[in-house]
Enzyme design. Structure first.
Site, PDB file in Angstrom:
ATOM      1  N   TYR A  61       0.832  -1.200   0.000  1.00  0.00           N
ATOM      2  CA  TYR A  61       0.000   0.000   0.000  1.00  0.00           C
ATOM      3  C   TYR A  61       0.871   1.257   0.000  1.00  0.00           C
ATOM      4  CZ  TYR A  61      -3.507  -3.415   1.551  1.00  0.00           C
ATOM      5  OH  TYR A  61      -4.330  -4.517   1.661  1.00  0.00           O
ATOM      6  N   HIS A 144       0.354 -12.182   1.574  1.00  0.00           N
ATOM      7  CA  HIS A 144      -0.414 -11.310   0.695  1.00  0.00           C
ATOM      8  C   HIS A 144      -0.386 -11.809  -0.753  1.00  0.00           C
ATOM      9  CE1 HIS A 144      -1.384  -6.736  -0.058  1.00  0.00           C
ATOM     10  NE2 HIS A 144      -2.432  -7.526  -0.195  1.00  0.00           N
TER      11      HIS A 144
END
Length: 322
Positions: A61, A144
């Site tokens: 992010y 992830h």
């Protein structure tokens, strides 16, 4: 920290039910649009003031910007009062040639991402995340998006997560994905504590319901649900006709519009029902909000507290496409 804190801790000064809410870290890190430092801090303050005490972030992010901003915000807060989860699987490297808007993040540091699900990569990823966050541990650590690296993630990343958990560097381990099949494989083959599933348990898309949520409930694995608005279409089907990050098909738009009409008959905003829906399932411990600004966060909290009649749920729950 008790188990409930692994989801969220309510604030004694907040009037809202945010005890099962997590703030996602992509929005205030520049997903789709640049967010300046002041606006990001204001968004995090709004979340805190509304009782949100759980935060989900990742190196992905904003190329580390999310972790850095969250760390600066939490620096003066009591560590026992909040929970933080981050992820492994992408290592960050300084890259002066990195383009703004890479991977849809704008205003981010010039860093590139390299996939790495090796044991050494997992440990390095956490060490770097802890430095960006200014913490000595995280509450949850998730693998992830490992779809293209499943074997390495299961044989190298998972054992390393177990070691990190045993060493007290994290309390819970798990996986954060968009695909039900990926999550199911980890649930069945790895000793994980948690699944974060995005976009697959919503009013429009209930693919996680039959097998994944049932399996997690049976095994005592906590579930967090993200992407509850399915990329925006369940917020406003007319003006945000995107589903699963792309332009929605006419059938999807029509179904969302029908849901909006049903909600209007009861005086309930569609986004209120969409945000509240996943929490009706007993396997779901929390929802992850993608809100990235003060206005979005305050609206989301308000929507979570709109009463939804059971009769409306009956109508809406028969309208999923998957």
């Amino acid at each position: 920290m008790n188990e409930d804190a692994n989801v969220a801790l309510s604030s004694s000064t907040a009037d809202h039910d945010c005890t099962r809410v997590v703030l996602g870290g992509a929005g205030y890190a520049g997903l789709y649009r640049a967010v300046d430092e002041s606006s990001a801090a204001d968004a995090l303050t709004a979340a805190w003031d509304n009782g949100i005490r759980a935060f989900d972030t990742a190196p992905h992010y904003g190329g580390g910007l999310s972790e850095e901003r969250l760390g600066r915000f939490l620096r003066t807060r009591d560590r026992a009062s909040y929970a933080v989860s981050t992820k492994v699987g992408r290592l960050l490297y300084c890259d002066p040639d990195a383009l703004d808007g890479a991977e849809e993040f704008y205003g981010a540091p010039k860093r590139s991402r390299v996939r790495d699900y090796s044991a050494a990569g997992v440990r390095r990823s956490l060490e770097e995340s802890l430095r960006r966050l200014g913490l000595d541990r995280v509450d949850q650590l998730l693998i992830h998006d490992p779809e293209e690296h499943m074997d390495q993630a299961l044989t190298e990343a998972v054992p390393e997560l177990e070691r990190l958990r045993a060493q007290g560097l994290t309390t819970g381990i798990g996986v954060g994905v968009n695909h039900v099949e990926t999550a199911l494989r980890f649930v069945r083959e790895a000793p994980i504590d948690e699944v974060l599933i995005a976009g697959r348990y919503s009013l429009l898309d209930r693919r996680a319901e039959t097998e994944l949520l049932t399996e997690c409930a049976r095994r005592g694995i906590r579930v967090r649900v993200a992407g509850v608005l399915n990329s925006g279409i369940l917020a406003d089907p007319l003006r945000q006709g995107t589903f699963d990050y792309v332009a929605a098909d006419p059938e999807v738009i029509a179904r969302a519009q029908a849901m909006e009409t049903a909600c209007a008959a009861y005086g309930v905003p569609l986004r209120a029902a969409a945000m509240q829906f996943p929490r009706r399932h007993p396997a779901v411990r929390a929802i992850v909000l993608g809100s990235g600004t003060r206005a979005e966060i305050e609206d989301s909290v308000a929507m979570l507290n709109v009463p939804v009649p059971e009769e409306l749920w009956t109508e809406l729950e028969g309208g999923a496409l998957w």
